[in-house]
Design a protein around this motif. Structure first.
Motif, PDB file in Angstrom:
ATOM      1  N   ILE A  85     -15.034  -5.623  27.969  1.00  0.00           N
ATOM      2  CA  ILE A  85     -13.692  -5.477  27.395  1.00  0.00           C
ATOM      3  C   ILE A  85     -12.842  -4.734  28.424  1.00  0.00           C
ATOM      4  O   ILE A  85     -13.258  -3.704  28.958  1.00  0.00           O
ATOM      5  CB  ILE A  85     -13.725  -4.768  26.018  1.00  0.00           C
ATOM      6  CG1 ILE A  85     -12.313  -4.726  25.427  1.00  0.00           C
ATOM      7  CG2 ILE A  85     -14.329  -3.372  26.078  1.00  0.00           C
ATOM      8  CD1 ILE A  85     -12.278  -4.412  23.953  1.00  0.00           C
ATOM      9  N   VAL A  86     -11.693  -5.308  28.741  1.00  0.00           N
ATOM     10  CA  VAL A  86     -10.815  -4.720  29.758  1.00  0.00           C
ATOM     11  C   VAL A  86      -9.692  -3.985  29.042  1.00  0.00           C
ATOM     12  O   VAL A  86      -8.974  -4.580  28.242  1.00  0.00           O
ATOM     13  CB  VAL A  86     -10.230  -5.816  30.669  1.00  0.00           C
ATOM     14  CG1 VAL A  86      -9.372  -5.197  31.752  1.00  0.00           C
ATOM     15  CG2 VAL A  86     -11.332  -6.649  31.286  1.00  0.00           C
ATOM     16  N   ILE A 116     -15.562 -11.908  29.782  1.00  0.00           N
ATOM     17  CA  ILE A 116     -14.574 -10.994  29.221  1.00  0.00           C
ATOM     18  C   ILE A 116     -14.399 -11.307  27.744  1.00  0.00           C
ATOM     19  O   ILE A 116     -14.307 -12.473  27.351  1.00  0.00           O
ATOM     20  CB  ILE A 116     -13.251 -11.112  29.991  1.00  0.00           C
ATOM     21  CG1 ILE A 116     -13.438 -10.449  31.361  1.00  0.00           C
ATOM     22  CG2 ILE A 116     -12.109 -10.450  29.231  1.00  0.00           C
ATOM     23  CD1 ILE A 116     -12.250 -10.459  32.247  1.00  0.00           C
ATOM     24  N   PRO A 162     -12.292 -10.122  24.066  1.00  0.00           N
ATOM     25  CA  PRO A 162     -11.171  -9.310  23.591  1.00  0.00           C
ATOM     26  C   PRO A 162     -11.583  -8.304  22.519  1.00  0.00           C
ATOM     27  O   PRO A 162     -10.802  -7.446  22.158  1.00  0.00           O
ATOM     28  CB  PRO A 162     -10.210 -10.360  23.017  1.00  0.00           C
ATOM     29  CG  PRO A 162     -11.060 -11.524  22.675  1.00  0.00           C
ATOM     30  CD  PRO A 162     -12.272 -11.485  23.544  1.00  0.00           C
ATOM     31  N   LYS A 209      -4.261  -3.275  22.374  1.00  0.00           N
ATOM     32  CA  LYS A 209      -5.280  -4.015  23.124  1.00  0.00           C
ATOM     33  C   LYS A 209      -5.462  -5.351  22.407  1.00  0.00           C
ATOM     34  O   LYS A 209      -5.859  -5.376  21.259  1.00  0.00           O
ATOM     35  CB  LYS A 209      -6.591  -3.220  23.150  1.00  0.00           C
ATOM     36  CG  LYS A 209      -7.819  -3.988  23.580  1.00  0.00           C
ATOM     37  CD  LYS A 209      -7.789  -4.401  25.006  1.00  0.00           C
ATOM     38  CE  LYS A 209      -8.769  -5.552  25.259  1.00  0.00           C
ATOM     39  NZ  LYS A 209      -8.304  -6.475  26.277  1.00  0.00           N
ATOM     40  N   TYR A 210      -5.118  -6.438  23.098  1.00  0.00           N
ATOM     41  CA  TYR A 210      -5.299  -7.755  22.496  1.00  0.00           C
ATOM     42  C   TYR A 210      -5.726  -8.709  23.596  1.00  0.00           C
ATOM     43  O   TYR A 210      -5.498  -8.448  24.774  1.00  0.00           O
ATOM     44  CB  TYR A 210      -4.011  -8.231  21.826  1.00  0.00           C
ATOM     45  CG  TYR A 210      -2.893  -8.524  22.798  1.00  0.00           C
ATOM     46  CD1 TYR A 210      -2.172  -7.492  23.374  1.00  0.00           C
ATOM     47  CD2 TYR A 210      -2.591  -9.825  23.182  1.00  0.00           C
ATOM     48  CE1 TYR A 210      -1.169  -7.739  24.289  1.00  0.00           C
ATOM     49  CE2 TYR A 210      -1.583 -10.082  24.093  1.00  0.00           C
ATOM     50  CZ  TYR A 210      -0.883  -9.038  24.646  1.00  0.00           C
ATOM     51  OH  TYR A 210       0.096  -9.288  25.574  1.00  0.00           O
ATOM     52  N   SER A 211      -6.337  -9.793  23.231  1.00  0.00           N
ATOM     53  CA  SER A 211      -6.704 -10.855  24.162  1.00  0.00           C
ATOM     54  C   SER A 211      -7.538 -10.343  25.349  1.00  0.00           C
ATOM     55  O   SER A 211      -8.027  -9.222  25.324  1.00  0.00           O
ATOM     56  CB  SER A 211      -5.442 -11.563  24.636  1.00  0.00           C
ATOM     57  OG  SER A 211      -5.789 -12.711  25.363  1.00  0.00           O
ATOM     58  N   GLY A 212      -7.705 -11.155  26.366  1.00  0.00           N
ATOM     59  CA  GLY A 212      -8.623 -10.852  27.463  1.00  0.00           C
ATOM     60  C   GLY A 212      -8.139  -9.789  28.422  1.00  0.00           C
ATOM     61  O   GLY A 212      -8.379  -8.608  28.248  1.00  0.00           O
ATOM     62  N   VAL A 213      -7.456 -10.221  29.477  1.00  0.00           N
ATOM     63  CA  VAL A 213      -6.956  -9.281  30.480  1.00  0.00           C
ATOM     64  C   VAL A 213      -5.439  -9.207  30.323  1.00  0.00           C
ATOM     65  O   VAL A 213      -4.703 -10.000  30.887  1.00  0.00           O
ATOM     66  CB  VAL A 213      -7.327  -9.726  31.903  1.00  0.00           C
ATOM     67  CG1 VAL A 213      -6.923  -8.681  32.922  1.00  0.00           C
ATOM     68  CG2 VAL A 213      -8.813  -9.994  32.000  1.00  0.00           C
ATOM     69  N   THR A 214      -4.986  -8.269  29.491  1.00  0.00           N
ATOM     70  CA  THR A 214      -3.545  -8.173  29.220  1.00  0.00           C
ATOM     71  C   THR A 214      -3.108  -6.724  29.310  1.00  0.00           C
ATOM     72  O   THR A 214      -3.903  -5.805  29.189  1.00  0.00           O
ATOM     73  CB  THR A 214      -3.219  -8.678  27.808  1.00  0.00           C
ATOM     74  OG1 THR A 214      -4.102  -8.044  26.898  1.00  0.00           O
ATOM     75  CG2 THR A 214      -3.352 -10.171  27.703  1.00  0.00           C
TER      76      THR A 214
END
Lengths: 253, 353
Positions: free
Chosen positions: A112-113, A143, A145, B6-11
């Motif tokens: 999780i990024v 990755i 979410p 914090k939502y979605s992948g790399v945002t």
């Protein structure tokens, strides 16, 4: 639509040789300054020029704290005696060596990024890991979410006050065992934002950090190295260069 | 319905409060400033050289443009005369950054429409351009080049020519990508007549950059208030009238072509000479402006007698364009949100300075 397939095949394989081999293409890394033996006057001038106190002097050596370097290039550009600069990218280091990673991380892991105040560059470099050049899926990194599916939390940015609560919530929602990787000088040491009254001096004061990836921003290969260090696929680098000088220094003291 | 931070992948971190009826978004409120780092306050009391680090690093996908706006403000206070070679190199690098940033924006649009091959190909082009920047200047996001009064290091003519050749090749592939996207009906269906912003609204909300130009609001600081000698370069300011997602995509492609055209002229205009004229600091106030990849950027600086920053204000283009976010999103289906967001090319880091 068939055009896409034909064109995709015609473009060939772009994927990097790393981690099996070495990536030698130009421009894949900004590099980091490398410390070493420098006479006292030159060393003092270099230390003076460094805006983030990444450089220090001991026993005729200039030491570079990779965690603080923000790639301002002021120790090599527009100076009489520039510091040595190395185009490496294996920079990630385990923060606490007592922390064993164990078999849970040997197979594919979900990441999780979290953006905790990042300038966009680190995030963009993380995003590049999904492009055909780096394609981290081939190494079993995915990755996700949602924190419920995540094994590793990858944090970029100097941790602003508004993001602390979010970080804690995500960390608590992640199942055990879990690891935290701090990516970029900002997440590692606060970088240029360390003095701000709304920023923490890096992630370590907020959450337990396992792996640190220096660089401003770290190139995709350095982030990949960080992930491989987190799963035990690569050995940890040292955070200070040159390592030999530190050992000599600690022996003397 | 809250989405974020914090939502979605790399945002980037941002919270959207959406009101939906069925599938349609009828009201949207973006809650920003989760990433506020107070850099305008942080810069106070610092020297121009120290504050430049902040100007470059608060929104690093367009680092060179912001650093340039800051340097121009300081140079204008100190009455510095930037050498010709440094000016031309600055133009070259600013356009290289625009080309790379637009390739990145195009990649995000392809990603949001889930067109996998196009996403990969645009991703390859973005990485190619990052590597070209890295090879030319050593840093992939052009950090550590600017200094008030010129550039910190010289770039050889040969290196610039090589970077230009590589950029031209990347542009050729970008053009081919555009040709294929134009005939992919599933892709166009997701972009056409989606995220529509009318010219009247674009004007009323003061939108900037490619977003405004896609709605027919043709404003470009390189034309309106030329700097760095942009008046000597021959280029067009591309614009479209439709104001939908597809118009914005076409503007991005057209601007990428113009950037390479400017780079070609810059390489020819390179003359040998100094690249850095040390500045004499003095008290004063000045505004520095540039046309950043996302639109007009203003950095306002007040210096004290000893050359320290007394006050610093930034008006980034995303700050203006976030005001137009609801124009694009409301009245469209919820599943179009990621696509509209990617075509608007909004930066949270830039806004949350």
């Amino acid at each position: 639509m068939s055009q896409w397939v034909i064109n995709g095949i015609r473009r060939g394989i772009k994927t990097t040789a790393y981690p099996g081999g070495t990536e030698r293409a130009g421009g894949v890394t900004p590099g980091l300054p490398h410390g070493g033996e420098v006479d006292a006057a030159t060393g003092a001038a270099l230390v003076e020029r460094c805006p983030t106190e990444a450089l220090s002097q001991t026993n005729g050596n200039v030491l570079v704290d990779n965690r603080r370097c923000v790639h301002c290039y002021r120790c090599i550009r527009d100076v009489e005696h520039p510091l040595d600069w190395q185009q490496t990218y294996e920079w990630a280091a385990v923060r606490d060596s007592q922390n064993e990673f164990g078999p849970a991380f040997e197979h594919s892991i979900h990441i999780i990024v979290v953006d905790a105040g990042d300038c966009g560059a680190c995030l963009n470099e993380v995003k590049q890991l999904n492009n055909p050049y780096y394609n981290m899926h081939r190494l079993g990194f995915f990755i996700t979410p949602t924190p419920r599916h995540a094994d590793v939390m990858l944090v970029v940015g100097p941790v602003t006050d508004h993001m602390r609560f979010v970080l804690h919530k995500i960390y608590e929602a992640m199942p055990m065992p879990k690891r935290v990787v701090a990516v970029g000088a900002c997440a590692v040491s606060g970088g240029v934002f360390a003095g701000s009254f709304v920023c923490a001096k890096g992630l370590a004061g907020v959450l337990p950090v396992d792996v640190e990836v220096p660089g401003h921003p770290p190139p995709p290969l350095a982030i990949l190295h960080g992930l491989l260090v987190a799963v035990g696929g690569k050995t940890s680098a040292t955070l200070v260069s040159p390592p030999a000088a530190i050992e000599a220094n600690s022996l003397q003291s | 319905m809250p989405i974020g931070p914090k939502y979605s992948g790399v945002t980037e971190s941002v919270l959207f409060l959406l009101e939906t009826v069925g599938e349609d978004v009828i009201r949207s409120v973006p809650r920003l400033f989760y990433k506020w780092r107070a850099i305008e306050k942080l810069a106070e009391g610092k020297t121009a050289d120290e504050a430049l680090l902040l100007a470059e690093r608060f929104a690093a996908t367009t680092a060179f443009a912001h650093g340039l706006a800051f340097c121009r403000a300081v140079e204008s206070i100190c009455g510095a005369d930037v050498p010709t070679r440094a000016r031309v190199l600055r133009v070259f690098l600013a356009e290289l950054e625009r080309l790379r940033q637009h390739a990145g924006a195009i990649q995000e649009i392809c990603e949001s429409t889930a067109l996998v091959v196009a996403n990969s190909q645009a991703g390859i082009l973005e990485e190619d351009l990052l590597r070209i920047s890295g090879e030319l200047t050593s840093h992939r996001y052009l950090f550590g080049l600017l200094v008030p009064g010129g550039l910190l290091c010289d770039l050889s003519n040969d290196a610039c020519r090589k970077a230009l050749g590589q950029s031209q090749r990347a542009l050729k592939q970008l053009n081919e990508l555009e040709q294929r996207l134009r005939v992919s009906s599933s892709f166009l269906d997701r972009l056409e007549e989606v995220g529509f912003i009318a010219l009247r609204d674009a004007n009323a909300y003061g939108l900037l950059g490619p977003v405004a130009r896609a709605s027919g609001l043709v404003r470009d600081l390189r034309r309106a208030q030329p700097y760095l000698g942009y008046e000597n370069f021959d280029f067009d300011v591309p614009s479209e009238q439709e104001g939908d997602g597809y118009a914005r995509l076409r503007v991005l492609f057209a601007e990428a072509r113009q950037s390479v055209r400017i780079m070609e002229q810059a390489v020819v205009a390179l003359q040998s000479g100094a690249i850095h004229e040390p500045i004499q600091v003095r008290a004063g106030v000045a505004l520095g402006w540039v046309e950043a990849p996302r639109g007009g950027t203003f950095h306002w600086v007040r210096l004290t007698d000893d050359g320290r920053i007394a006050r610093y204000r930034i008006v980034p283009p995303s700050f203006a364009n976030w005001h137009g976010f609801h124009l694009g999103v409301e009245k469209f289906a919820f599943q179009d949100l990621p696509i509209i967001l990617s075509t608007l090319d909004l930066s949270v880091a830039e806004n949350d300075r």
